[in-house]
Design a protein around this motif. Structure first.
Motif, PDB file in Angstrom:
ATOM      1  N   ARG A   1      29.901  -8.987 -11.157  1.00 26.77           N
ATOM      2  CA  ARG A   1      30.830  -9.929 -10.531  1.00 26.77           C
ATOM      3  C   ARG A   1      30.429 -11.337 -10.941  1.00 26.77           C
ATOM      4  NH1 ARG A   1      31.508  -9.834  -4.029  1.00 26.77           N
ATOM      5  NH2 ARG A   1      32.872 -11.629  -3.790  1.00 26.77           N
ATOM      6  N   LEU A   2      31.307 -12.000 -11.663  1.00 29.68           N
ATOM      7  CA  LEU A   2      31.001 -13.333 -12.173  1.00 29.68           C
ATOM      8  C   LEU A   2      31.854 -14.368 -11.460  1.00 29.68           C
ATOM      9  CD1 LEU A   2      31.035 -12.490 -15.997  1.00 29.68           C
ATOM     10  CD2 LEU A   2      29.026 -12.695 -14.513  1.00 29.68           C
ATOM     11  N   PRO A   3      31.298 -15.531 -11.149  1.00 24.02           N
ATOM     12  CA  PRO A   3      32.117 -16.566 -10.530  1.00 24.02           C
ATOM     13  C   PRO A   3      33.098 -17.137 -11.553  1.00 24.02           C
ATOM     14  CG  PRO A   3      29.926 -17.412 -11.015  1.00 24.02           C
ATOM     15  CD  PRO A   3      29.912 -15.961 -11.374  1.00 24.02           C
ATOM     16  N   GLY A   4      34.249 -17.589 -11.093  1.00 19.57           N
ATOM     17  CA  GLY A   4      35.209 -18.273 -11.953  1.00 19.57           C
ATOM     18  C   GLY A   4      36.015 -17.331 -12.820  1.00 19.57           C
ATOM     19  N   GLU A   5      36.645 -17.900 -13.827  1.00 17.55           N
ATOM     20  CA  GLU A   5      37.605 -17.145 -14.631  1.00 17.55           C
ATOM     21  C   GLU A   5      37.046 -16.716 -15.983  1.00 17.55           C
ATOM     22  OE1 GLU A   5      41.233 -19.381 -14.927  1.00 17.55           O
ATOM     23  OE2 GLU A   5      41.146 -19.901 -12.803  1.00 17.55           O
ATOM     24  N   ALA A   6      35.917 -17.291 -16.371  1.00 13.79           N
ATOM     25  CA  ALA A   6      35.366 -16.979 -17.686  1.00 13.79           C
ATOM     26  C   ALA A   6      34.996 -15.501 -17.737  1.00 13.79           C
ATOM     27  CB  ALA A   6      34.137 -17.827 -17.958  1.00 13.79           C
ATOM     28  N   ALA A   7      35.325 -14.836 -18.825  1.00 11.54           N
ATOM     29  CA  ALA A   7      35.002 -13.418 -18.925  1.00 11.54           C
ATOM     30  C   ALA A   7      34.850 -13.041 -20.385  1.00 11.54           C
ATOM     31  CB  ALA A   7      36.111 -12.597 -18.288  1.00 11.54           C
ATOM     32  N   PRO A   8      33.996 -12.044 -20.651  1.00 10.12           N
ATOM     33  CA  PRO A   8      33.906 -11.535 -22.017  1.00 10.12           C
ATOM     34  C   PRO A   8      35.178 -10.756 -22.362  1.00 10.12           C
ATOM     35  CG  PRO A   8      32.573 -10.226 -20.509  1.00 10.12           C
ATOM     36  CD  PRO A   8      33.138 -11.345 -19.704  1.00 10.12           C
ATOM     37  N   ALA A   9      35.301 -10.351 -23.592  1.00 10.70           N
ATOM     38  CA  ALA A   9      36.472  -9.586 -24.016  1.00 10.70           C
ATOM     39  C   ALA A   9      36.185  -8.092 -23.899  1.00 10.70           C
ATOM     40  CB  ALA A   9      36.816  -9.943 -25.454  1.00 10.70           C
ATOM     41  N   ILE A  10      37.235  -7.308 -23.742  1.00  6.30           N
ATOM     42  CA  ILE A  10      37.066  -5.863 -23.703  1.00  6.30           C
ATOM     43  C   ILE A  10      36.533  -5.394 -25.056  1.00  6.30           C
ATOM     44  CG2 ILE A  10      38.352  -3.676 -23.582  1.00  6.30           C
ATOM     45  CD1 ILE A  10      40.054  -5.018 -21.399  1.00  6.30           C
ATOM     46  N   GLY A  11      35.558  -4.494 -24.999  1.00  4.54           N
ATOM     47  CA  GLY A  11      34.957  -4.002 -26.238  1.00  4.54           C
ATOM     48  C   GLY A  11      33.726  -4.801 -26.666  1.00  4.54           C
ATOM     49  N   GLU A  12      33.561  -5.975 -26.059  1.00  2.00           N
ATOM     50  CA  GLU A  12      32.410  -6.822 -26.396  1.00  2.00           C
ATOM     51  C   GLU A  12      31.127  -6.225 -25.817  1.00  2.00           C
ATOM     52  OE1 GLU A  12      31.202 -11.447 -25.547  1.00  2.00           O
ATOM     53  OE2 GLU A  12      33.331 -10.967 -25.515  1.00  2.00           O
ATOM     54  N   ARG A  13      30.006  -6.491 -26.480  1.00  2.00           N
ATOM     55  CA  ARG A  13      28.700  -6.116 -25.930  1.00  2.00           C
ATOM     56  C   ARG A  13      28.095  -7.333 -25.271  1.00  2.00           C
ATOM     57  NH1 ARG A  13      24.937  -1.895 -28.912  1.00  2.00           N
ATOM     58  NH2 ARG A  13      26.443  -0.186 -29.009  1.00  2.00           N
ATOM     59  N   ILE A  14      27.704  -7.195 -24.023  1.00  2.00           N
ATOM     60  CA  ILE A  14      27.112  -8.346 -23.340  1.00  2.00           C
ATOM     61  C   ILE A  14      25.757  -7.969 -22.759  1.00  2.00           C
ATOM     62  CG2 ILE A  14      29.313  -9.443 -22.756  1.00  2.00           C
ATOM     63  CD1 ILE A  14      28.920  -8.264 -19.893  1.00  2.00           C
ATOM     64  N   LYS A  15      24.926  -8.980 -22.563  1.00  2.00           N
ATOM     65  CA  LYS A  15      23.647  -8.757 -21.901  1.00  2.00           C
ATOM     66  C   LYS A  15      23.746  -9.344 -20.501  1.00  2.00           C
ATOM     67  CE  LYS A  15      20.543  -8.425 -25.796  1.00  2.00           C
ATOM     68  NZ  LYS A  15      19.860  -9.232 -26.804  1.00  2.00           N
ATOM     69  N   VAL A  16      23.390  -8.531 -19.526  1.00  2.00           N
ATOM     70  CA  VAL A  16      23.382  -9.035 -18.153  1.00  2.00           C
ATOM     71  C   VAL A  16      21.984  -8.844 -17.581  1.00  2.00           C
ATOM     72  CG1 VAL A  16      25.837  -8.591 -17.712  1.00  2.00           C
ATOM     73  CG2 VAL A  16      24.151  -6.816 -17.190  1.00  2.00           C
ATOM     74  N   SER A  17      21.650  -9.680 -16.607  1.00  2.00           N
ATOM     75  CA  SER A  17      20.335  -9.525 -16.000  1.00  2.00           C
ATOM     76  C   SER A  17      20.400  -9.818 -14.503  1.00  2.00           C
ATOM     77  CB  SER A  17      19.334 -10.446 -16.682  1.00  2.00           C
ATOM     78  OG  SER A  17      19.758 -11.782 -16.528  1.00  2.00           O
ATOM     79  N   ALA A  18      19.462  -9.226 -13.787  1.00  2.00           N
ATOM     80  CA  ALA A  18      19.367  -9.445 -12.348  1.00  2.00           C
ATOM     81  C   ALA A  18      17.919  -9.798 -12.031  1.00  2.00           C
ATOM     82  CB  ALA A  18      19.779  -8.203 -11.582  1.00  2.00           C
ATOM     83  N   ALA A  19      17.740 -10.765 -11.138  1.00  2.00           N
ATOM     84  CA  ALA A  19      16.383 -11.208 -10.804  1.00  2.00           C
ATOM     85  C   ALA A  19      15.607 -10.076 -10.131  1.00  2.00           C
ATOM     86  CB  ALA A  19      16.445 -12.428  -9.888  1.00  2.00           C
ATOM     87  N   ARG A  20      14.320 -10.110 -10.330  1.00  2.00           N
ATOM     88  CA  ARG A  20      13.422  -9.088  -9.774  1.00  2.00           C
ATOM     89  C   ARG A  20      13.626  -8.891  -8.263  1.00  2.00           C
ATOM     90  NH1 ARG A  20      10.511  -6.232  -7.560  1.00  2.00           N
ATOM     91  NH2 ARG A  20       8.344  -5.656  -7.853  1.00  2.00           N
ATOM     92  N   ASP A  21      13.781 -10.005  -7.536  1.00  4.69           N
ATOM     93  CA  ASP A  21      13.893  -9.895  -6.073  1.00  4.69           C
ATOM     94  C   ASP A  21      15.288  -9.471  -5.620  1.00  4.69           C
ATOM     95  OD1 ASP A  21      15.208 -12.224  -6.663  1.00  4.69           O
ATOM     96  OD2 ASP A  21      14.260 -13.417  -5.094  1.00  4.69           O
ATOM     97  N   LYS A  22      16.198  -9.224  -6.556  1.00  8.62           N
ATOM     98  CA  LYS A  22      17.536  -8.738  -6.186  1.00  8.62           C
ATOM     99  C   LYS A  22      17.673  -7.231  -6.427  1.00  8.62           C
ATOM    100  CE  LYS A  22      19.374 -12.769  -5.204  1.00  8.62           C
ATOM    101  NZ  LYS A  22      19.599 -13.119  -3.786  1.00  8.62           N
ATOM    102  N   LEU A  23      16.590  -6.602  -6.823  1.00 11.00           N
ATOM    103  CA  LEU A  23      16.654  -5.161  -7.103  1.00 11.00           C
ATOM    104  C   LEU A  23      16.342  -4.367  -5.839  1.00 11.00           C
ATOM    105  CD1 LEU A  23      14.741  -5.114 -10.521  1.00 11.00           C
ATOM    106  CD2 LEU A  23      17.192  -5.402 -10.105  1.00 11.00           C
ATOM    107  N   HIS A  24      17.081  -3.294  -5.643  1.00  9.85           N
ATOM    108  CA  HIS A  24      16.857  -2.404  -4.496  1.00  9.85           C
ATOM    109  C   HIS A  24      16.428  -1.053  -5.030  1.00  9.85           C
ATOM    110  CE1 HIS A  24      19.385  -5.112  -1.874  1.00  9.85           C
ATOM    111  NE2 HIS A  24      19.854  -5.418  -3.059  1.00  9.85           N
ATOM    112  N   LEU A  25      15.528  -0.403  -4.303  1.00  7.87           N
ATOM    113  CA  LEU A  25      15.058   0.904  -4.750  1.00  7.87           C
ATOM    114  C   LEU A  25      15.171   1.905  -3.599  1.00  7.87           C
ATOM    115  CD1 LEU A  25      13.924   1.790  -7.501  1.00  7.87           C
ATOM    116  CD2 LEU A  25      11.631   1.595  -6.528  1.00  7.87           C
ATOM    117  N   PHE A  26      15.734   3.079  -3.930  1.00  4.05           N
ATOM    118  CA  PHE A  26      15.923   4.116  -2.914  1.00  4.05           C
ATOM    119  C   PHE A  26      15.329   5.439  -3.401  1.00  4.05           C
ATOM    120  CE2 PHE A  26      19.483   1.135  -2.726  1.00  4.05           C
ATOM    121  CZ  PHE A  26      19.446   0.754  -1.394  1.00  4.05           C
TER     122      PHE A  26
END
Ligand SMILES: Nc1ncnc2c1ncn2[C@@H]1O[C@H](COP(=O)(O)OP(=O)(O)OP(=O)(O)O)[C@@H](O)[C@H]1O
Ligand SMILES: [Mg+2]
Length: 365
Positions: free
Chosen positions: A330-355
């Motif tokens: 979920r990205l803020p605003g309207e900017a978005a990659p294109a369909i078919g594009e390869r993107i790198k995403v990351s999440a901060a260590r303290d935002k990870l949940h483990l079950f």
């Protein structure tokens, strides 16, 4: 005013349906408690037991220090607002609100004071002489609330009172109900299957599933630290990404983050906690192939598949969870990659949940 205490409450319907399987919680005096959960989890059953409209198979319900198991609904000092709040069509708004009080033999001047006061709070004074069919849906809903308010009960019980309204009106009435409850300070229990309604209304949130409580707490505490994968995917929208992990797939990645996993486990990341890579240093980084994009104006949902996911996972997804490999960002605003594009995403260590692998418990991580 009063508190409400449920102690090992159980309900088995004739025919053998175990609708409520031992529920414990307390709603403090003046608190707003929301029961939330999927259809059939027992929300209405539990509320109707507090109201006295269903018998109690086991345990006790205590209102204001008095066990009410054997007390008639009319003597429990509660007022209930339902989804189908049938108003009397042939009566004016005034009489719809006054009716219950007259039945109790309340003196006329007192009834008049209460009805006019409630009408003023609800801003329906100009409509007191109208019939329900001359009102909008939202105004009718207010009259239904008015009927509950004039009773000046110890406890308000609401069962999905807004589900018949359109989306815009629901939001407006949601805010009104919360303002009203803050003003009247009446202990309230409110049933909904809508997680947003639950998050915004509750002082104390009770997440139910299959007749049991999954988690109880303040809404933001539950959002931040869901106790099970069920809660993780029920609270928050779009739901939390839940990825089966083991030493063969993401294990190496987690190792690098010094997250210990006990063999199989489930890793959770909220869509809003991902950022296009670069942002979060030292967090979880994934490469995604973009499959779909939804732009809703203020934010954009990107659906992707992990580009380097070679399967290898032995844990399959449970109902309500994303299939392995699918990720929502979920990205803020309207900017978005294109369909078919390869993107790198990351999440901060303290935002990870483990079950745990069965999703039944949250692991320290
Ligand atoms: N009168 C009844 N007799 C037998 N079973 C019932 C009765 N009323 C409800 N049930 C069952 O008890 C369970 C809980 O139902 P309940 O109405 O409390 O769910 P709910 O959480 O309010 O669902 P919804 O969100 O759809 O309103 C369901 O399995 C339902 O089929
Ligand atoms: Mg219900």
């Amino acid at each position: 005013m009063a508190n409400v205490v449920l102690n090992d409450v159980r309900k088995t319907y004739p025919g053998g349906v175990d609708a409520i399987k031992g529920i414990n919680f307390e709603v403090g005096d003046g608190q707003f408690c929301v029961l939330v959960g999927p259809s059939g989890c027992g929300k209405s059953t539990l509320l109707r037991m507090v109201a006295g409209l269903e018998t109690i198979t086991g345990g006790t319900i205590d209102i204001g220090g008095r066990v009410v198991n054997e007390i008639e609904p009319a003597d429990r000092d509660i007022a209930m607002v339902f989804q189908n709040y049938a108003l009397y069509p042939h009566m004016t708004v005034y009489n719809n609100m006054a009716y219950g009080l007259r039945n109790r033999g309340m003196p006329k001047p007192e009834i008049d004071t209460r009805v006019r006061e409630a009408a003023q709070i609800l801003e329906i004074t100009p409509m007191l002489d109208r019939k329900p069919r001359q009102l909008s849906g939202g105004q009718r809903q207010r009259v239904a609330m008015g009927r509950a308010i004039v009773r000046q009960p110890k406890v308000f019980l609401f069962d999905e009172p807004l589900s018949n309204l359109d989306a815009k009106l629901r939001i407006a009435m949601r805010v009104e109900i919360r303002k009203l409850q803050r003003r009247l300070k009446t202990t309230s229990i409110y049933v909904t299957h809508d997680q947003l309604e639950a998050m915004t209304l509750a002082d104390i949130l009770v997440v139910m599933n299959g007749g049991v409580v999954e988690q109880i707490g303040k809404p933001l505490d539950i959002y931040r630290k869901p106790a099970t994968t069920f809660v993780a995917s029920f609270i928050g929208a779009p739901p939390m990404n839940l990825l089966p992990v083991n030493t063969n797939n993401l294990g190496g990645l987690l190792d690098a983050l010094q997250i210990k996993i006990p063999g199989d486990a489930i890793l959770g990341v909220r869509p809003e906690d991902f950022a296009i890579a670069g942002a979060a240093q030292g967090g979880l980084a994934l490469e995604l192939m973009v499959d779909a994009i939804e732009r809703v104006g203020a934010e954009t949902f990107v659906y992707g598949t992990r580009a380097h996911d070679h399967g290898g996972s032995t844990v399959s997804a449970r109902p309500g969870e994303l299939p392995p490999g699918e990720i929502i960002v979920r990205l803020p605003g309207e900017a978005a990659p294109a369909i078919g594009e390869r993107i790198k995403v990351s999440a901060a260590r303290d935002k990870l949940h483990l079950f745990s692998a069965d999703g039944r418990s949250r692991l320290p991580g």
